[in-house]
Design a protein around this motif. Structure first.
Motif, PDB file in Angstrom:
ATOM      1  N   THR A  51       0.793  -1.224   0.000  1.00  0.00           N
ATOM      2  CA  THR A  51       0.000   0.000   0.000  1.00  0.00           C
ATOM      3  C   THR A  51       0.824   1.273   0.000  1.00  0.00           C
ATOM      4  O   THR A  51       0.275   2.357  -0.233  1.00  0.00           O
ATOM      5  N   LYS A  52       2.134   1.178   0.254  1.00  0.00           N
ATOM      6  CA  LYS A  52       2.935   2.395   0.218  1.00  0.00           C
ATOM      7  C   LYS A  52       4.363   2.056  -0.180  1.00  0.00           C
ATOM      8  O   LYS A  52       4.787   0.889  -0.167  1.00  0.00           O
ATOM      9  N   ALA A  53       5.103   3.099  -0.523  1.00  0.00           N
ATOM     10  CA  ALA A  53       6.466   2.940  -1.015  1.00  0.00           C
ATOM     11  C   ALA A  53       7.321   2.139  -0.034  1.00  0.00           C
ATOM     12  O   ALA A  53       7.228   2.312   1.187  1.00  0.00           O
ATOM     13  N   ASP A  54       8.119   1.227  -0.602  1.00  0.00           N
ATOM     14  CA  ASP A  54       9.052   0.356   0.114  1.00  0.00           C
ATOM     15  C   ASP A  54       8.377  -0.798   0.858  1.00  0.00           C
ATOM     16  O   ASP A  54       9.076  -1.637   1.435  1.00  0.00           O
ATOM     17  N   ASP A  55       7.065  -0.852   0.832  1.00  0.00           N
ATOM     18  CA  ASP A  55       6.362  -2.010   1.391  1.00  0.00           C
ATOM     19  C   ASP A  55       6.709  -3.237   0.572  1.00  0.00           C
ATOM     20  O   ASP A  55       6.802  -3.169  -0.653  1.00  0.00           O
ATOM     21  N   LYS A  56       6.820  -4.381   1.237  1.00  0.00           N
ATOM     22  CA  LYS A  56       6.992  -5.645   0.526  1.00  0.00           C
ATOM     23  C   LYS A  56       5.793  -6.519   0.819  1.00  0.00           C
ATOM     24  O   LYS A  56       5.485  -6.792   1.983  1.00  0.00           O
ATOM     25  N   GLY A  57       5.119  -6.947  -0.238  1.00  0.00           N
ATOM     26  CA  GLY A  57       4.044  -7.917  -0.097  1.00  0.00           C
ATOM     27  C   GLY A  57       4.610  -9.305  -0.329  1.00  0.00           C
ATOM     28  O   GLY A  57       5.500  -9.491  -1.156  1.00  0.00           O
ATOM     29  N   SER A  58       4.097 -10.288   0.432  1.00  0.00           N
ATOM     30  CA  SER A  58       4.590 -11.646   0.246  1.00  0.00           C
ATOM     31  C   SER A  58       3.493 -12.644   0.579  1.00  0.00           C
ATOM     32  O   SER A  58       2.640 -12.398   1.440  1.00  0.00           O
ATOM     33  N   ASN A  59       3.538 -13.788  -0.128  1.00  0.00           N
ATOM     34  CA  ASN A  59       2.561 -14.841   0.090  1.00  0.00           C
ATOM     35  C   ASN A  59       2.990 -16.057  -0.711  1.00  0.00           C
ATOM     36  O   ASN A  59       3.373 -15.931  -1.880  1.00  0.00           O
ATOM     37  N   LYS A  60       2.936 -17.224  -0.112  1.00  0.00           N
ATOM     38  CA  LYS A  60       3.211 -18.500  -0.783  1.00  0.00           C
ATOM     39  C   LYS A  60       4.567 -18.502  -1.487  1.00  0.00           C
ATOM     40  O   LYS A  60       4.719 -19.118  -2.554  1.00  0.00           O
ATOM     41  N   GLY A  61       5.541 -17.816  -0.951  1.00  0.00           N
ATOM     42  CA  GLY A  61       6.865 -17.788  -1.540  1.00  0.00           C
ATOM     43  C   GLY A  61       7.065 -16.689  -2.566  1.00  0.00           C
ATOM     44  O   GLY A  61       8.181 -16.442  -3.017  1.00  0.00           O
TER      45      GLY A  61
END
Lengths: 112, 115
Positions: A51-61
């Motif tokens: 949702t914002k700069a530098d955020d990392k989304g992750s799921n299932k590898g």
């Protein structure tokens, strides 16, 4: 207007290979960014979001980092499986328009 | 917690007939969106609705297409006098009204075939 561009497919990899699917966006303001996955004959499933700069989304590898400086949200996975074969869609949600805008999709084929 | 439900999953119509596609949002979601996916293409926004209100229909063709989300019951996408070019997958998505309203959850889609 707001838009999303993905690398063209199909992307064909061997099992356990490293995956990158490029996604860049154009938007006014500060959009939320998403990756959705669509398996054959099915609807879209939310894979991850940021949702914002530098955020990392992750799921299932899978991982993707929101890079404001390069307006990118590339999808990565360290070791793909045959079961990851699907179409992957990058998308942005613009709070200005209230719309979810999709890239054209990238087909991933993973061979055993 | 059931996800977004759509029915029918597959619909076959002859040219000139009407198609009705139904969508029940996730429990607690009051925003509904409809998208169309043509073969080998991404999803294109059609319409955004809240209960009893059309918020944005900028992606909807001006003729033959209509959508509603009544106070009770599912959202309906209606296509009158279908033509072959209407053949596509139609997806519905829903989102909560607050706290994550930017995240949409999709149904399995209705695949419309016009003969």
């Amino acid at each position: 207007g707001d838009s999303v561009t993905q690398m063209e497919g199909p992307v064909t990899l061997s099992e356990e290979a490293f995956l990158t699917i490029n996604c860049t966006y154009t938007a006014t303001g500060y959009p939320s960014l998403f990756w959705y996955v669509q398996y054959p004959g099915e609807g879209l499933q939310l894979l991850l979001k940021a949702t914002k700069a530098d955020d990392k989304g992750s799921n299932k590898g899978f991982e993707a980092t929101y890079r404001k400086e390069t307006t990118s949200f590339h999808l990565e996975k360290g070791s793909v499986q045959v079961s990851d074969s699907a179409v992957y869609f990058c998308a942005l949600f613009s709070s200005n328009t209230g719309k979810l805008i999709f890239g054209q999709g990238t087909t991933l084929q993973v061979k055993p | 917690n059931a996800g977004v439900m759509q029915n029918p999953r597959h619909l076959v119509r002859r040219r000139g007939q009407e198609a009705r596609l139904r969508c029940s949002p996730m429990k607690g979601h009051s925003h509904v969106y409809w998208y169309r996916q043509l073969p080998e293409e991404g999803l294109k926004f059609m319409v955004y609705l809240q209960k009893e209100n059309i918020i944005d229909e900028s992606g909807m063709p001006k003729e033959r297409f209509s959508a509603e989300f009544p106070k009770e019951g599912p959202s309906i996408l209606r296509i009158q006098q279908v033509v072959r070019g209407d053949s596509a997958a139609y997806f519905c998505a829903s989102s909560p009204s607050s706290g994550g309203y930017d995240t949409q959850y999709f149904g399995p889609g209705t695949r419309l075939t016009v003969l």
